[in-house]
Design an enzyme around this catalytic site. Structure first.
Site, PDB file in Angstrom:
ATOM      1  N   TYR A  30      15.063  83.273 -11.138  1.00  0.00           N
ATOM      2  CA  TYR A  30      16.162  83.734 -10.907  1.00  0.00           C
ATOM      3  C   TYR A  30      17.213  82.702 -11.049  1.00  0.00           C
ATOM      4  O   TYR A  30      17.119  81.572 -11.043  1.00  0.00           O
ATOM      5  CB  TYR A  30      15.953  84.461  -9.488  1.00  0.00           C
ATOM      6  N   LYS A 145      13.420  77.524 -10.741  1.00  0.00           N
ATOM      7  CA  LYS A 145      13.957  78.612  -9.502  1.00  0.00           C
ATOM      8  C   LYS A 145      13.213  79.910  -9.778  1.00  0.00           C
ATOM      9  O   LYS A 145      13.546  80.794 -10.411  1.00  0.00           O
ATOM     10  CB  LYS A 145      15.628  78.664  -9.924  1.00  0.00           C
ATOM     11  N   GLU A 178      14.681  68.873   0.311  1.00  0.00           N
ATOM     12  CA  GLU A 178      15.945  69.487   0.307  1.00  0.00           C
ATOM     13  C   GLU A 178      15.720  70.543   1.577  1.00  0.00           C
ATOM     14  O   GLU A 178      14.730  70.334   2.442  1.00  0.00           O
ATOM     15  CB  GLU A 178      15.836  70.420  -0.870  1.00  0.00           C
ATOM     16  N   LEU A 202      15.167  71.670  -6.023  1.00  0.00           N
ATOM     17  CA  LEU A 202      15.879  72.603  -7.076  1.00  0.00           C
ATOM     18  C   LEU A 202      17.355  71.706  -7.129  1.00  0.00           C
ATOM     19  O   LEU A 202      17.903  71.208  -6.433  1.00  0.00           O
ATOM     20  CB  LEU A 202      16.475  73.752  -6.405  1.00  0.00           C
TER      21      LEU A 202
HETATM   22  N1  PDD Z   1      19.617  78.950  -3.240  1.00  0.00           N
HETATM   23  N2  PDD Z   1      17.649  74.335  -3.002  1.00  0.00           N
HETATM   24  C1  PDD Z   1      17.128  75.541  -2.833  1.00  0.00           C
HETATM   25  C2  PDD Z   1      15.573  75.865  -2.467  1.00  0.00           C
HETATM   26  C3  PDD Z   1      17.849  76.800  -3.073  1.00  0.00           C
HETATM   27  O1  PDD Z   1      17.121  78.102  -2.926  1.00  0.00           O
HETATM   28  C4  PDD Z   1      19.263  76.726  -3.275  1.00  0.00           C
HETATM   29  C5  PDD Z   1      20.022  77.864  -3.551  1.00  0.00           C
HETATM   30  C6  PDD Z   1      19.673  75.278  -3.448  1.00  0.00           C
HETATM   31  C7  PDD Z   1      21.281  74.945  -3.938  1.00  0.00           C
HETATM   32  O2  PDD Z   1      21.539  75.540  -5.223  1.00  0.00           O
HETATM   33  P1  PDD Z   1      22.891  75.879  -5.581  1.00  0.00           P
HETATM   34  O3  PDD Z   1      23.869  74.795  -5.327  1.00  0.00           O
HETATM   35  O4  PDD Z   1      23.045  75.965  -7.120  1.00  0.00           O
HETATM   36  O5  PDD Z   1      23.077  77.312  -5.072  1.00  0.00           O
HETATM   37  C8  PDD Z   1      18.872  74.106  -3.365  1.00  0.00           C
HETATM   38  C9  PDD Z   1      20.392  80.200  -3.447  1.00  0.00           C
HETATM   39  C10 PDD Z   1      21.623  80.264  -2.934  1.00  0.00           C
HETATM   40  C11 PDD Z   1      19.360  81.654  -2.910  1.00  0.00           C
HETATM   41  O6  PDD Z   1      18.225  81.485  -3.342  1.00  0.00           O
HETATM   42  O7  PDD Z   1      19.900  82.352  -2.579  1.00  0.00           O
END
Ligand code: PDD
Length: 292
Positions: A30, A145, A178, A202
């Site tokens: 996703y 992801k 993270e 991620l």
């Molecule tokens: N999640 N690390 C993880 C495990 C994440 O699920 C996310 C974002 C990030 C940050 O990535 P970005 O800056 O591209 O949003 C880091 C999204 C927001 C979610 O799962 O809803």
């Protein structure tokens, strides 16, 4: 309005098979793409990360970049909010239950929905949020992801159960990767520290923006592995994601981080991020030469 396999429809009308491999195996990937003033932010980076995730699970991309852009723009147009967040979800499709890939391959399921983008309210920016720490017990491909988010769900719930907002993940008792659904930055002696993009985290798009802003504003920063002890001795901790933007973490495992209040690095980066949003993200892209 949502998008499902070539059609736009109200979410109540959307149906998928119980044999969808996303439902049965969590076999899919996703993306979450923020939309500011009806423009998808860093669409190219999100589509590149999507391609990386699809390559990681050996699923051919069902659409070209141009086709994705058209679907995304259409979905934005069919939803009212100026600021939205798009959730894009692709699974390996519908097939008889068997762990092995369907052979011959079946059509992937493609689903996309839009929700209003609600960034953190002023009170939360002022107070910061609490976090807990936990052992990072996920697999070794956290750069994908993947929709299979059970470890992240359980880890995030640990924070919620403790009255906190996020769980900071520590691998092998040694170093920080993270958050359960965000990237984490550490601040020590005026320097911004970020863990390296590798298979254990991620690669966040917001993470990229924060590092670019730091570089452009000559904020001392370093990308390197961050020891767990540095997290617990931080002056400030920050979390970033597309939906939370930049937030201060002001307690960790019930103890104050630094002064226990959002610190000067947070204040600076948050302001720079908001300036960047106003001056870059919300502005129309320049017209190609010869047009307009
Ligand atoms: N999640 N690390 C993880 C495990 C994440 O699920 C996310 C974002 C990030 C940050 O990535 P970005 O800056 O591209 O949003 C880091 C999204 C927001 C979610 O799962 O809803």
């Amino acid at each position: 309005m949502i998008y499902l396999n070539g059609q736009y429809m109200p979410i109540e009308k959307a149906k998928i098979s119980v044999l969808d491999r996303g439902f049965i195996f969590g076999d899919g990937v996703y993306e979450v793409i923020p939309v500011y003033s009806r423009r998808a932010f860093r669409l190219e980076s999100h589509l590149q990360r999507l391609q990386h995730s699809l390559d990681g699970i050996r699923l051919p991309n069902p659409h070209s970049g141009a086709a994705w852009t058209a679907i995304i723009n259409e979905l934005i147009a069919r939803n009212a909010p100026q600021d939205q967040y798009l959730y894009l979800h692709i699974t390996r499709g519908v097939a008889k239950r068997d762990h092995a890939f369907p052979n011959p391959p079946v059509k992937p399921t493609v689903f996309m929905m839009s929700n209003p983008l609600l960034t953190p309210p002023a009170a939360l920016l002022a107070s910061g949020v609490g976090a807990v720490s936990a052992e990072d017990n996920r697999w070794l491909r956290c750069d994908i992801k993947a929709i299979a988010l059970l470890p992240n769900v359980l880890l995030r719930q640990m924070a919620i159960d403790a009255g906190c907002a996020e769980t900071i993940l520590i691998r092998e008792n040694e170093f920080m990767t993270e958050g359960a659904a965000s990237n984490i930055f550490v601040v020590k002696n005026g320097k911004l520290l970020a863990p390296p993009k590798d298979n254990l985290m991620l690669p966040g798009i917001t993470y990229d923006v924060v590092l670019e802003i730091a570089a452009a504003s000559h904020i001392p920063h370093e990308v390197r592995r961050i020891a767990a002890v540095e997290v617990f001795a931080a002056d400030e901790l920050l979390l970033t994601s597309s939906t939370k933007e930049v937030l201060a973490i002001t307690t960790l495992d019930g103890k104050p981080v630094g002064t226990g209040k959002p610190g000067p690095m947070f204040a600076r980066l948050h302001k720079l991020y908001q300036d960047f949003k106003r001056d870059v993200m919300r502005q129309p892209s320049p017209l190609p030469p010869g047009e307009g």
